[in-house]
Design a protein around this motif. Sequence first.
Motif, PDB file in Angstrom:
ATOM      1  N   GLY A 120       0.837  -1.296   0.325  1.00  0.00           N
ATOM      2  CA  GLY A 120      -0.001  -0.176   0.502  1.00  0.00           C
ATOM      3  C   GLY A 120       1.110   1.283  -0.020  1.00  0.00           C
ATOM      4  N   ILE A 121       1.995   1.061  -0.316  1.00  0.00           N
ATOM      5  CA  ILE A 121       2.800   2.638  -0.720  1.00  0.00           C
ATOM      6  C   ILE A 121       2.751   3.087  -1.946  1.00  0.00           C
ATOM      7  CG2 ILE A 121       5.394   2.638  -0.270  1.00  0.00           C
ATOM      8  CD1 ILE A 121       6.169   1.099   1.662  1.00  0.00           C
ATOM      9  N   ILE A 122       2.886   4.295  -1.818  1.00  0.00           N
ATOM     10  CA  ILE A 122       2.988   5.130  -3.580  1.00  0.00           C
ATOM     11  C   ILE A 122       3.879   5.946  -3.582  1.00  0.00           C
ATOM     12  CG2 ILE A 122       1.281   7.310  -4.384  1.00  0.00           C
ATOM     13  CD1 ILE A 122      -0.651   5.949  -2.849  1.00  0.00           C
ATOM     14  N   THR A 123       4.371   5.326  -4.570  1.00  0.00           N
ATOM     15  CA  THR A 123       5.522   6.111  -4.777  1.00  0.00           C
ATOM     16  C   THR A 123       5.709   7.757  -5.661  1.00  0.00           C
ATOM     17  OG1 THR A 123       6.911   3.591  -4.633  1.00  0.00           O
ATOM     18  CG2 THR A 123       7.894   6.562  -6.502  1.00  0.00           C
ATOM     19  N   LEU A 144       2.454  15.634   0.067  1.00  0.00           N
ATOM     20  CA  LEU A 144       1.065  14.506  -0.179  1.00  0.00           C
ATOM     21  C   LEU A 144       0.515  14.368   0.699  1.00  0.00           C
ATOM     22  CD1 LEU A 144       4.654  13.497  -1.965  1.00  0.00           C
ATOM     23  CD2 LEU A 144       2.359  14.000  -3.287  1.00  0.00           C
ATOM     24  N   ILE A 145       0.691  14.021   2.108  1.00  0.00           N
ATOM     25  CA  ILE A 145      -0.193  13.161   3.227  1.00  0.00           C
ATOM     26  C   ILE A 145      -1.337  14.261   2.856  1.00  0.00           C
ATOM     27  CG2 ILE A 145      -1.092  13.125   5.199  1.00  0.00           C
ATOM     28  CD1 ILE A 145       1.885  12.169   5.095  1.00  0.00           C
ATOM     29  N   GLU A 146      -1.205  15.767   2.966  1.00  0.00           N
ATOM     30  CA  GLU A 146      -2.720  16.483   3.096  1.00  0.00           C
ATOM     31  C   GLU A 146      -3.432  16.576   1.643  1.00  0.00           C
ATOM     32  OE1 GLU A 146      -1.269  20.669   3.313  1.00  0.00           O
ATOM     33  OE2 GLU A 146      -0.434  20.325   5.075  1.00  0.00           O
ATOM     34  N   ALA A 147      -2.582  15.829   0.327  1.00  0.00           N
ATOM     35  CA  ALA A 147      -3.375  15.690  -1.149  1.00  0.00           C
ATOM     36  C   ALA A 147      -4.082  14.414  -0.865  1.00  0.00           C
ATOM     37  CB  ALA A 147      -2.427  16.098  -2.265  1.00  0.00           C
ATOM     38  N   GLY A 148      -3.743  13.150   0.306  1.00  0.00           N
ATOM     39  CA  GLY A 148      -5.067  12.476   0.604  1.00  0.00           C
ATOM     40  C   GLY A 148      -3.368  11.004   0.141  1.00  0.00           C
ATOM     41  N   TYR A 149      -2.263  11.030  -0.255  1.00  0.00           N
ATOM     42  CA  TYR A 149      -1.358   9.969  -0.520  1.00  0.00           C
ATOM     43  C   TYR A 149      -0.665   9.495   1.566  1.00  0.00           C
ATOM     44  CZ  TYR A 149      -1.532  11.141  -5.195  1.00  0.00           C
ATOM     45  OH  TYR A 149      -1.929  11.950  -6.064  1.00  0.00           O
ATOM     46  N   GLY A 150      -1.149   8.480   1.990  1.00  0.00           N
ATOM     47  CA  GLY A 150      -0.977   8.557   3.363  1.00  0.00           C
ATOM     48  C   GLY A 150       0.446   7.952   3.350  1.00  0.00           C
ATOM     49  N   ASN A 151       0.793   7.085   2.617  1.00  0.00           N
ATOM     50  CA  ASN A 151       1.510   5.953   2.570  1.00  0.00           C
ATOM     51  C   ASN A 151       2.879   6.430   1.486  1.00  0.00           C
ATOM     52  OD1 ASN A 151       3.487   4.640   3.699  1.00  0.00           O
ATOM     53  ND2 ASN A 151       2.749   2.123   4.176  1.00  0.00           N
ATOM     54  N   VAL A 152       3.403   7.110   1.717  1.00  0.00           N
ATOM     55  CA  VAL A 152       4.771   7.570   0.275  1.00  0.00           C
ATOM     56  C   VAL A 152       5.925   7.355   0.247  1.00  0.00           C
ATOM     57  CG1 VAL A 152       4.615   9.594  -1.476  1.00  0.00           C
ATOM     58  CG2 VAL A 152       2.664   9.608   0.126  1.00  0.00           C
ATOM     59  N   ASN A 153       6.388   7.178  -1.017  1.00  0.00           N
ATOM     60  CA  ASN A 153       7.549   6.595  -0.302  1.00  0.00           C
ATOM     61  C   ASN A 153       8.622   8.053  -1.461  1.00  0.00           C
ATOM     62  OD1 ASN A 153      10.404   5.670  -0.408  1.00  0.00           O
ATOM     63  ND2 ASN A 153      10.063   4.331  -2.004  1.00  0.00           N
ATOM     64  N   ILE A 154       9.058   8.450  -1.472  1.00  0.00           N
ATOM     65  CA  ILE A 154       9.724   9.589  -2.588  1.00  0.00           C
ATOM     66  C   ILE A 154      10.830   9.191  -3.556  1.00  0.00           C
ATOM     67  CG2 ILE A 154      10.376  11.759  -3.233  1.00  0.00           C
ATOM     68  CD1 ILE A 154       8.769  12.777   0.011  1.00  0.00           C
ATOM     69  N   HIS A 155      10.930   9.017  -4.387  1.00  0.00           N
ATOM     70  CA  HIS A 155      11.823   8.479  -4.956  1.00  0.00           C
ATOM     71  C   HIS A 155      12.909  10.010  -6.000  1.00  0.00           C
ATOM     72  CE1 HIS A 155      13.746   7.626  -8.908  1.00  0.00           C
ATOM     73  NE2 HIS A 155      14.563   6.708  -8.338  1.00  0.00           N
ATOM     74  N   GLU A 156      13.306  10.310  -5.466  1.00  0.00           N
ATOM     75  CA  GLU A 156      14.017  11.757  -6.154  1.00  0.00           C
ATOM     76  C   GLU A 156      14.510  11.611  -7.914  1.00  0.00           C
ATOM     77  OE1 GLU A 156      15.976  13.918  -2.562  1.00  0.00           O
ATOM     78  OE2 GLU A 156      14.420  13.123  -1.518  1.00  0.00           O
ATOM     79  N   ARG A 157      15.333  12.956  -8.385  1.00  0.00           N
ATOM     80  CA  ARG A 157      16.045  12.485  -9.268  1.00  0.00           C
ATOM     81  C   ARG A 157      16.263  14.682  -9.523  1.00  0.00           C
ATOM     82  NH1 ARG A 157      15.837  12.876 -14.063  1.00  0.00           N
ATOM     83  NH2 ARG A 157      13.248  13.226 -14.421  1.00  0.00           N
ATOM     84  N   VAL A 158      17.590  15.025  -9.609  1.00  0.00           N
ATOM     85  CA  VAL A 158      17.802  15.696  -9.632  1.00  0.00           C
ATOM     86  C   VAL A 158      18.329  16.486 -11.461  1.00  0.00           C
ATOM     87  CG1 VAL A 158      19.689  17.610  -9.647  1.00  0.00           C
ATOM     88  CG2 VAL A 158      19.567  16.425  -7.155  1.00  0.00           C
ATOM     89  N   ASP A 159      17.277  17.388 -11.737  1.00  0.00           N
ATOM     90  CA  ASP A 159      17.427  17.900 -13.098  1.00  0.00           C
ATOM     91  C   ASP A 159      17.540  19.189 -13.498  1.00  0.00           C
ATOM     92  OD1 ASP A 159      17.354  18.147 -16.180  1.00  0.00           O
ATOM     93  OD2 ASP A 159      14.991  17.724 -16.112  1.00  0.00           O
ATOM     94  N   ALA A 160      18.657  19.639 -13.583  1.00  0.00           N
ATOM     95  CA  ALA A 160      19.536  21.502 -13.304  1.00  0.00           C
ATOM     96  C   ALA A 160      18.248  22.112 -14.430  1.00  0.00           C
ATOM     97  CB  ALA A 160      21.093  21.669 -13.546  1.00  0.00           C
ATOM     98  N   ASP A 161      18.099  21.515 -15.453  1.00  0.00           N
ATOM     99  CA  ASP A 161      17.611  22.744 -16.806  1.00  0.00           C
ATOM    100  C   ASP A 161      16.155  22.927 -16.066  1.00  0.00           C
ATOM    101  OD1 ASP A 161      19.157  21.173 -18.322  1.00  0.00           O
ATOM    102  OD2 ASP A 161      17.800  20.018 -19.647  1.00  0.00           O
ATOM    103  N   LEU A 162      15.935  22.272 -14.588  1.00  0.00           N
ATOM    104  CA  LEU A 162      14.213  22.128 -14.261  1.00  0.00           C
ATOM    105  C   LEU A 162      14.509  24.278 -14.212  1.00  0.00           C
ATOM    106  CD1 LEU A 162      12.942  19.668 -11.859  1.00  0.00           C
ATOM    107  CD2 LEU A 162      12.301  20.752 -14.349  1.00  0.00           C
ATOM    108  N   LEU A 163      16.001  24.819 -13.558  1.00  0.00           N
ATOM    109  CA  LEU A 163      15.684  26.041 -12.919  1.00  0.00           C
ATOM    110  C   LEU A 163      15.347  26.193 -11.514  1.00  0.00           C
ATOM    111  CD1 LEU A 163      14.971  28.479 -16.345  1.00  0.00           C
ATOM    112  CD2 LEU A 163      17.532  27.187 -15.871  1.00  0.00           C
ATOM    113  N   GLY A 164      14.770  25.445 -11.565  1.00  0.00           N
ATOM    114  CA  GLY A 164      13.551  25.817  -9.832  1.00  0.00           C
ATOM    115  C   GLY A 164      12.549  24.997  -9.856  1.00  0.00           C
ATOM    116  N   GLY A 165      12.426  25.518  -8.265  1.00  0.00           N
ATOM    117  CA  GLY A 165      10.415  24.555  -8.338  1.00  0.00           C
ATOM    118  C   GLY A 165      10.718  23.140  -8.228  1.00  0.00           C
TER     119      GLY A 165
END
Length: 194
Positions: A120-123, A144-165
């Motif tokens: 029951g884990i959401i990624t 994410l919990i406020e948005a209704g996603y209780g059990n969340v696993n966060i998978h991170e990636r960096v992309d400098a092209d995004l500039l920010g956010g």
Amino acid sequence: MASEVSTSTTASTGSGDGLADRYASALYSYADETHALDAVVAEMEGLGRLIDASADFRRLLASPLIDVKTATQASQAVLQQEGFGKTVRDFVGVVATNRRLRELREIVHAFATLVAHRRGIITAHVVSAHPLNDVQRQQLRARLIEAGYGNVNIHERVDADLLGGLVVRVGARLYDTSLKSRLQRLQYAMKGAA
């Protein structure tokens, strides 16, 4: 175990996600039946990290020039040296014997996805311009919990092209607050006004 996994996978001729899913499902079922699921989950996470961290191991997995016997022995030696248990070593042995070492990283990913689904884990796949710090990670998890996603696993990636956010993908939903995206929307709006 070797015979159980090989029977469920050699009958199929598909490749890609379907193949990885079948291998992952076979391993999950076997580990669950033998009451070794938690240990196998931890070791498969470790196997994913090993593949990601070792260019030599990735070359071994990807090389079409190494015969099956040599590839099997070499992969078994690496896993033995790294302290992997019998179940995972046997599983990788079956993958090697079936000439599927090239798909091992995909299989590890499919296994992690299956475990998350069953538990029951959401990624949430998060792409940011810079690595997130602990405070940002906690704030993101809270949102994410406020948005209704209780059990969340966060998978991170960096992309400098995004500039920010951030760009956050949870299932089919996409939340894009990146500076790059905002600038593109502004550019399209300005073109429309001209």
